[in-house]
Design a protein around this motif. Structure first.
Motif, mmCIF file in Angstrom:
data_model
loop_
_atom_site.group_PDB
_atom_site.id
_atom_site.type_symbol
_atom_site.label_atom_id
_atom_site.label_comp_id
_atom_site.label_asym_id
_atom_site.label_seq_id
_atom_site.Cartn_x
_atom_site.Cartn_y
_atom_site.Cartn_z
ATOM 1 N N VAL A 289 63.654 -5.809 -5.182
ATOM 2 C CA VAL A 289 64.726 -6.312 -6.045
ATOM 3 C C VAL A 289 64.487 -5.868 -7.481
ATOM 4 O O VAL A 289 65.432 -5.505 -8.205
ATOM 5 C CB VAL A 289 64.809 -7.852 -5.956
ATOM 6 N N TYR A 290 63.235 -5.882 -7.898
ATOM 7 C CA TYR A 290 62.911 -5.449 -9.267
ATOM 8 C C TYR A 290 63.246 -3.969 -9.457
ATOM 9 O O TYR A 290 63.765 -3.573 -10.511
ATOM 10 C CB TYR A 290 61.423 -5.698 -9.535
ATOM 11 N N CYS A 291 62.973 -3.154 -8.462
ATOM 12 C CA CYS A 291 63.297 -1.727 -8.550
ATOM 13 C C CYS A 291 64.798 -1.491 -8.583
ATOM 14 O O CYS A 291 65.267 -0.512 -9.178
ATOM 15 C CB CYS A 291 62.675 -0.971 -7.378
ATOM 16 N N ASP A 292 65.555 -2.370 -7.955
ATOM 17 C CA ASP A 292 67.008 -2.221 -7.963
ATOM 18 C C ASP A 292 67.596 -2.370 -9.363
ATOM 19 O O ASP A 292 68.730 -1.937 -9.603
ATOM 20 C CB ASP A 292 67.652 -3.250 -7.020
ATOM 21 N N LEU A 293 66.850 -2.972 -10.276
ATOM 22 C CA LEU A 293 67.325 -3.082 -11.654
ATOM 23 C C LEU A 293 67.359 -1.723 -12.341
ATOM 24 O O LEU A 293 68.043 -1.549 -13.355
ATOM 25 C CB LEU A 293 66.441 -4.047 -12.451
ATOM 26 N N GLY A 294 66.589 -0.766 -11.805
ATOM 27 C CA GLY A 294 66.603 0.597 -12.337
ATOM 28 C C GLY A 294 65.879 0.773 -13.652
ATOM 29 O O GLY A 294 66.195 1.699 -14.410
#
Length: 610
Positions: free
Chosen positions: A325-330
């Motif tokens: 989910v943290y990586c989805d923030l980009g």
């Protein structure tokens, strides 16, 4: 005006009313909605009055009027949060918006150093010592009013910044509040890890109803912290220097799914709330790292900050769901690039973080792609799907194109051959043995009745109603559960067909009373007691002597009919010069009649007593 002068000044009796916000069901009731609107009008007048008075009177009222303190506390406690505004009924939005703006103006005035002849330090001591603001109130104010990219948000930032500038002790209050949150979350984890009560411990296992409340608490907590850190970015150092971030990631990764599993009602709603908690927590941690580590490192390179960042990222890699989910923030790659440009950063340590994060990301993405491909290609083996990912990467579209074009060899798979000649085994439809016996009896007894009775036959024993009990045993209720239908040949005992002999016709005319009362085959089989051997022998002798019943036997026609069943050829007149057999020779097919064969046939079917 000095501080002592303020303390010695009396206040005006105003009696502020408390704020309340009824439920949607109550607001739909016209009476209750009218009462609530009237209450908001009174409260609006009080707030407008408070804003209209001079600075000296304002501070007197704020500091020493207990009704005002209750009024403000009630609003901060019961006012809908910014993420709840979309759920408000339309008829209440306008009134709540007006009251909310008035409260915000009062809060703004309290945050400003508007006390006459006082400096910022005095203002800070006054608001801190009199609990005009505290950690809980600051959190609530941000939760109610924070709206990204709006003028209200800018206004709110000024309020919180002035409060902390006037009194830096609020940093300590916020830090203490964070430590309290840490204790609450740790107790929550401990209770969830122990499904049974712990001896000597006051902690009890979490159950369904409480799990719902905990999920809602986590939702409110993460939303509030995200609003607070968005409004007051300087507070990021408080969260970055604590154990709160690793614990929050662990809660999202492990505790939150366990809580949702305990909930049995409205599960879909709480799953949605769970996703919101996860996303909001990721945004909160991203802002904390950006403002609590990156910005501070740019201003002053500190090796301790980088060590704490390394520990935080290491904890995050232990939570793959949260990391995804943290990586989805980009923003993670951008963060790593910015950190690489900071002076005094250990390059080898930074490379370790990059490798650790990238490896975890690839693993998470690989798992996600693997599950997607497993759903699309359910017949393929795990080895084949892993080979697809290794060959084509993690883009599902590219993988599927290569699979459809046959560019990925299928050597790991063995095609299953389907035997086209395999016979389909039909279910066993054999009739049970008892049914076969019933059907055999029916066939031999009734289905050939036309063949048996088509010609005239020796009916010497018809008067005895041989084997009536056997027929009764095989009635339709016992065979098929429906009413038994008697064949025409046996339907009415005593009936005379149009082809009967002349002797039978005469006999029937002499016994009109008997012939008028007809007894069915079923009644005979039910009521007639089986004849004894002596009676059968006696009746047989009577028939052989061309016996006719005497007149006394025919006094009661019904009684006579029930005890003596006379069929065609059961007896002849005294004046008959020929016996029964010879007398029946006039019927159709007389020359073809084989009496012995018919007698044998009847005997084989149980129709003869010997």
């Amino acid at each position: 005006m000095s501080r002592n002068l303020i303390l010695n000044t009396s206040i005006e009796s105003r009696n502020f009313i408390s704020f309340c916000f009824p439920s949607n069901e109550q607001l739909e009731d016209k009476t209750e909605f009218h009462d609530w609107l009237e209450r908001m009008i009174f409260l609006s007048e009080d707030l407008k009055w408070l804003l209209s008075i001079t600075s000296d009177k304002f501070w007197k009222q704020v500091l020493y009027d207990p009704t005002w303190k209750k009024c403000l506390d009630s609003f901060l406690l019961y006012a809908p949060r910014n993420y709840d505004l979309r759920n408000l009924p339309e008829n209440s939005k306008s009134a709540f918006s007006s009251i909310s703006k008035l409260f915000l103006l009062v809060i703004k005035r309290m945050s400003e150093n508007s006390i006459e002849n006082s400096d910022k330090k005095m203002h800070g001591e006054i608001i801190y010592e009199n609990f005009v603001f505290d950690a809980a109130k600051i959190f609530d104010i941000c939760s109610i009013y924070y709206k990204p990219a709006t003028n209200v948000c800018i206004f709110l930032e000024e309020i919180i910044r002035d409060v902390f500038l006037s009194q830096p002790k609020y940093y300590i209050d916020i830090s203490n509040a964070v430590e309290s949150m840490v204790m609450v979350l740790q107790n929550m984890e401990e209770r969830l890890l122990n499904s049974r009560p712990i001896p000597g411990s006051s902690l009890k296992p979490v159950h369904g109803r409480e799990a719902q409340n905990i999920v809602l608490f986590l939702f409110d907590m993460t939303k509030t912290l995200h609003a607070f850190i968005s409004v007051f970015k300087e507070s990021s150092k408080i969260f970055f220097n604590s154990t709160f971030l690793p614990l929050l990631m662990s809660i999202c990764e492990n505790t939150l799914p366990s809580l949702v599993q305990l909930i049995e009602i409205r599960v879909g709603k709480y799953k949605y709330i769970s996703r919101q908690i996860l996303q909001t927590s990721a945004k909160f941690i991203q802002q904390t790292i950006e403002n609590g580590f990156i910005q501070r490192s740019k201003e002053n390179s500190d090796g301790q900050l980088f060590s704490e960042y390394t520990a935080i990222m290491d904890s995050m890699t232990q939570c793959p769901r949260f990391l995804s989910v943290y990586c989805d923030l980009g923003t993670i790659q951008k963060e790593l690039d910015i950190i690489a440009d900071i002076d005094n950063i250990d390059i080898s340590s930074l490379q370790y973080i990059k490798d650790m994060v990238c490896s975890s990301i690839q693993e998470n993405m690989g798992d996600k792609v693997f599950h997607q491909l497993k759903e699309i290609l359910p017949t393929k083996s795990d080895a084949y799907i892993n080979k697809c990912i290794e060959t084509c990467g993690t883009d599902v579209g590219i993988i599927m194109n290569n699979v459809m074009e046959g560019k990925i060899p299928n050597s790991e798979e063995e095609s299953k051959k389907i035997n086209q000649n395999k016979k389909i085994k039909a279910p066993n439809t054999d009739i049970p043995k008892v049914d076969k016996d019933h059907i055999s009896l029916i066939k031999t007894t009734f289905l050939r009745e036309n063949e048996i009775y088509d010609d005239e036959y020796d009916d010497t024993y018809d008067a005895q109603n041989i084997a009536a009990r056997d027929y009764d045993d095989y009635t339709a209720e016992n065979i098929y559960g429906r009413k038994f239908t008697i064949p025409q040949i046996l339907r009415q005992a005593g009936d005379v067909s149009s082809e009967s002999s002349e002797e039978d016709v005469k006999y029937s005319e002499n016994n009109k009373d008997n012939a008028s009362t007809k007894t069915t085959f079923t009644k005979v089989a039910k009521d007639q007691v089986a004849p004894s051997a002596e009676h059968l022998h006696h009746q047989d002798g009577k028939n052989k002597k061309n016996f006719q019943p005497n007149k006394n036997d025919a006094k009661d026609g019904d009684k006579f009919k029930e005890t003596h069943t006379y069929n065609r050829g059961s007896g002849v007149k005294e004046n008959s010069s020929k016996g029964t057999y010879n007398n029946r020779g006039r019927g159709r097919g007389a020359n073809k009649r084989n009496h012995r064969a018919m007698a044998d046939s009847k005997r084989s079917k149980g129709m003869m007593p010997f």
